[in-house]
Design a protein around this motif. Structure first.
Motif, PDB file in Angstrom:
ATOM      1  N   SER C 253       0.890  -1.095  -0.038  1.00  0.00           N
ATOM      2  CA  SER C 253      -0.052  -0.157   0.217  1.00  0.00           C
ATOM      3  C   SER C 253       0.765   1.447  -0.096  1.00  0.00           C
ATOM      4  O   SER C 253       0.582   2.373  -0.183  1.00  0.00           O
ATOM      5  N   ALA C 254       2.352   1.051   0.517  1.00  0.00           N
ATOM      6  CA  ALA C 254       3.063   2.524   0.299  1.00  0.00           C
ATOM      7  C   ALA C 254       3.257   2.739  -1.287  1.00  0.00           C
ATOM      8  O   ALA C 254       3.310   3.841  -1.538  1.00  0.00           O
ATOM      9  N   ILE C 255       3.109   1.786  -1.959  1.00  0.00           N
ATOM     10  CA  ILE C 255       3.551   2.189  -3.338  1.00  0.00           C
ATOM     11  C   ILE C 255       2.072   3.374  -3.999  1.00  0.00           C
ATOM     12  O   ILE C 255       2.580   4.451  -4.272  1.00  0.00           O
ATOM     13  N   PRO C 256       0.902   3.098  -3.827  1.00  0.00           N
ATOM     14  CA  PRO C 256       0.042   4.075  -4.291  1.00  0.00           C
ATOM     15  C   PRO C 256      -0.010   5.284  -3.249  1.00  0.00           C
ATOM     16  O   PRO C 256      -0.364   6.337  -3.669  1.00  0.00           O
ATOM     17  N   LEU C 257       0.223   5.090  -2.037  1.00  0.00           N
ATOM     18  CA  LEU C 257       0.203   5.998  -1.256  1.00  0.00           C
ATOM     19  C   LEU C 257       1.173   7.174  -1.520  1.00  0.00           C
ATOM     20  O   LEU C 257       1.022   8.087  -1.599  1.00  0.00           O
TER      21      LEU C 257
END
Lengths: 346, 346, 346, 346
Positions: C253-257
């Protein structure tokens, strides 16, 4: 609650937020800054509004400013709650020691332990009749037979007894046998069970869930308090972290923090908190030095033969030795060990 | 299980360990090294012995070498389990999409959502009738009225329905209404509830507890399987970590890991896993790319008016757009979206 | 920044807060509610004021409302940053694959791997010359000899090279050999090293610290950006959680965040993120499906003979097979694999 | 090290493992069970073999049975290490109190604090000259000027001084000014810095990384010890967990655990460990009750004006009060406060 608008949001977006606030029967208060507009909301019952406002266009963030629990808070109830169990006061000047085996295994095992811990100065007898077990292949407790053995041990020693209740259907049964109902860490958010013990007028000990924040723990307490049961004790028993040398990581800072934000008594369970018998004494002493109102310690006549959690249980000798270390620490904090409360066998 | 003795332990200590092993009806196998002696234990039912041996003098460590779960393991059951729900096969070649509101709020809200998600390609309708809530002051669901609305939505759309059951007493009631019983993350270790849904013959979806290891999750599954219910689906929904930007941290690696060690189907719930609607689509796509058998997605006609978890719900438009992104990813993995299973309304 | 005053604070306490705000050259904005007073602060450079105000009498809480990073934020820099390395654009439409051994062990090992991964479609060659190692008894890399081997592999294959720099003194040396400077997870908050690579004009890849929040990661990026080096790539490589089945937990989820709050390119390293070779492919595909701009994959001719991290390295065959799975996933996201950038050997 | 083979592995697979073990110059020991074969490996230097063997066909798991650190272990060095600093013995019977401001801000601030904490019974003066800061926009210390002020404070008060060194290049400079070199939590795995302070003969205090296991911490200690510097003190300062009420979670159980497995002295830093001044005293007392050899406490003349971490600093009055609480707890543990070591100003 405060609504922080995005930099450069439109007037229409601000107005939409204000409209929604007013529709909820609340009042808004607008601060127009150079960069940002901030809208304060005044009034009660704001909780459901948080998600809602967060989704409106132009909103950057919605920040609650009040604590979400009320009955459990010290603001609402400034004096310490003192829970009385057979004349033992938990949460006052005295330190209470709860001791006994992890699980009730037999009458002999329980009685031998009860006699020993009483002689060493423990105030309350613990023993699991219904045991939560990570694996379906492990020992799950003696059930009602275990409750009867606990009652017998109370009869003989005069010590009040505490045991875990795992499911709403058992609350009445367990409450008919014991003096304190224990809610285990895995059930801290079993809300229907919380409702059910909240409806009794028995003292309850609510363990902290192993991955629960202090706020979630106090909200779980709030479930019990809103049902009208104010005889509530909290129990810190370690949280789950990345460290694997110990079963859990005892959060000793939770003790003074709870004392600050809540009026409820708090005790510590270093047996589950560490999972290693040789860490029980140092962590128990630490908990008392940090302000805990009591301790819950697992003791077993033969830990290497225990059906459950032997590795974190003290032998009789280790418990005796621990109690001799505990006394000067208790004194150093300006408190004393509880001595009252054990009824003489008639 | 392997017993590692301390450097320099005595022969008597080794013999005491061997004696205990033999008393348990097991066989030992001693490796005498230069520095250390290691004792292997051969046989079944070693679990209770671990604590015991760890406490014997001269023992450094006791290391289990078998997995503690059996029925849930791929070693025991090499083929994938395929759970059938109204002709929809979960765990096979097809990807299943479960969608619907977090909580059932009204007949209108539920039916509108059901029609929309069905039209967009969802296979199963979700909706909470009994809702766990961290705070006692929040919405806790419509209860039995919610179940009736779900049944009505199924009647109208032909979609099978899934809802959470929170307590053993409700299992019979909920099972009489729905097609899949959901066990929520907070109840993953509510062992009596696990026993109870294990006794039904309804498919069960078991969510991972937010601080549960994969091993603990499979042991919870083992509870259900040992009761004879093999219609079991796992659901990854995020774990609790130090990161606060998301509600939980989706553990996407759990998906291929479960596929490796277990035969059970696994789906992903990015709505609870992220807690932010704008992260739902990317994490859903990631879960499918990593091998998940399906998705559970929260959709609401008006997220900003939702009674629960609106902030993580997709609007109808967002869900439609998401489904159009999902199709090429599913194809790229060599699988296809499930289309069967929705019974035409008669 | 917002100062929330305690219920029932005095007028003098409010005035003391206002005085302190004014002394800092800032403006206050007071919202007087029924229960509480809230004071908004308008202006820049509020950071140092937070602690200060929190300690004043009558103050309940001080809440920052702005993000503490600026140059790394998308608000400040709305367009994606595209980092160019020998004609390869990282952060644009194309997906970049970085591959190679964990550590450079020999010329043969490195060259064989470089030829293979180039043939399979990788764009950039990785290989550690200076290796951080948890234990002082493990392999710590070939140092300058390793750098020379990397340069030779670039000469032969035309692939740009990336390697880790561990300490400020080595920055000049490493920068003279390689195309991208890598900052490892353990050094994410080695601030003097961040300053140093910020002063170069080489592209930098900044790995996320294994226990760093996304905000701390972007603040570390801010160190490099404030030195004037804007050629910055982020790399998600897993965070430390309670789960021990994997070396780290990949926070997909760090990627789209990151994509939402920052303009910087982000790639994923599933080799370190999972620590198990059989999880590398599914997590790599997941990262791309979630929006990553590229991947960093460890490949070794003989993982079972590797001096470091063999257990997470792909064999040549596994890497080939992975690349064939990657292509359709990349296409399904509407992007394509980078092909440019490899200079033909003259 | 133990190699656990898969159920049903082939004889050839077992032989391949044995061959690899022999090639490494080690001896194998095979235990053939009914279900599984287990291969023990006897000898030294097994570390690099673990990954290797794990990748061979038929291998289920490779389990290390020795601790990976040696010089730091109590097995290797049974007596407590006692670090002597100007006649103060750290790690013996006496409890040492290190106190001072988080950062050196000015001569006045430092001297005032030094005089106060000395008068109250502190033994060693702390003060940061080089400050790690999460944000590049915050105060990063006075550098060499700060060192000079520390030296002046030592001259005036006779107290030995401790300060953090952040990068290898500064080791010589900092060592020329101070009595103890501090390695901060963020640098616990800055291996080149560890090498560098290991080469000096100055006492070193190694703080635990906020996401480091106890084993990783002791391996970091091993870096310093292998360079020949045995004047090493460990410092527990809290670990990163999901709980956000405190800045970190103090892992009090690390104190008795370190005492059990290592001979190194260990002190506690409740200022960083909790991040809240009102939790400093209870956690400091807890650390001493659990067996810590000393404390490190932040004190500031005006915490609300501090340039760094004011919110966790004690005022002079709070420090005085804390020292009066500390004395009886120290006595209750059978130890005493250090009094020696402060040289009278000539």
């Amino acid at each position: 609650m405060i609504v922080v608008m995005k930099c450069g949001c439109s007037q229409a977006e601000i107005e939409a937020v204000v409209k929604r606030i007013k529709e909820s029967g609340l009042k808004e208060h607008i601060s127009q800054g150079v960069e940002r507009t901030i809208i304060g909301i005044l009034g009660q019952n704001l909780l459901d509004l948080q998600d809602t406002l967060q989704l409106l266009p132009g909103v950057e963030e919605v920040i609650p400013v009040s604590k979400p629990y009320k009955l459990a808070s010290r603001e609402f109830h400034p004096q310490n709650t003192i829970v009385k169990v057979n004349g033992i006061a938990i949460g006052g000047d005295e330190i209470v020691v709860i001791a006994g085996p992890c699980a009730v295994e037999s009458e002999e095992q329980l009685l031998a332990t009860a006699r020993e811990v009483k002689a060493d100065g423990a105030n309350i007898l613990r023993g699991g009749a219904f045991k939560p077990s990570t694996s379906p292949y492990h020992f799950r407790g003696l059930g009602k037979e275990g409750l009867k053995m606990l009652a017998k041990a109370r009869e003989e020693t005069g010590m009040p007894i505490i045991t875990e209740v795992m499911t709403p259907n058992d609350v009445e049964l367990v409450a008919s046998y014991v003096d304190i109902l224990q809610i285990g860490a895995r059930n801290m958010q079993n809300f229907i069970l919380l409702d059910e013990v909240g409806k009794t007028r028995k003292p309850v000990m609510l363990k902290r869930g192993s991955s629960s924040t202090i706020q979630e723990w106090l909200l779980a307490a709030e479930y019990i308090l809103t049902q009208g049961n104010e005889q509530l004790i909290l129990c810190e028993r370690g949280i789950r972290t990345f460290e694997t040398s110990t079963r859990n990581t005892m959060d000793i800072s939770a003790i003074p923090l709870i004392k600050k934000v809540s009026h409820l008594p708090i005790i510590a369970d270093p047996s589950h908190g560490t999972g290693k018998w040789y860490l029980v004494a140092p962590l128990a002493l630490a908990a008392i030095a940090a302000g805990a109102d009591g301790l819950m310690i697992e003791v077993h006549p033969n830990p290497d033969l225990a059906l459950k959690d032997g590795v974190q249980s003290l032998t009789f000798e280790n418990f005796r030795q621990f109690m001799s270390q505990l006394i000067p620490i208790v004194r150093a904090t300006g408190r004393k060990l509880a001595t009252s409360g054990i009824k003489v066998k008639s």
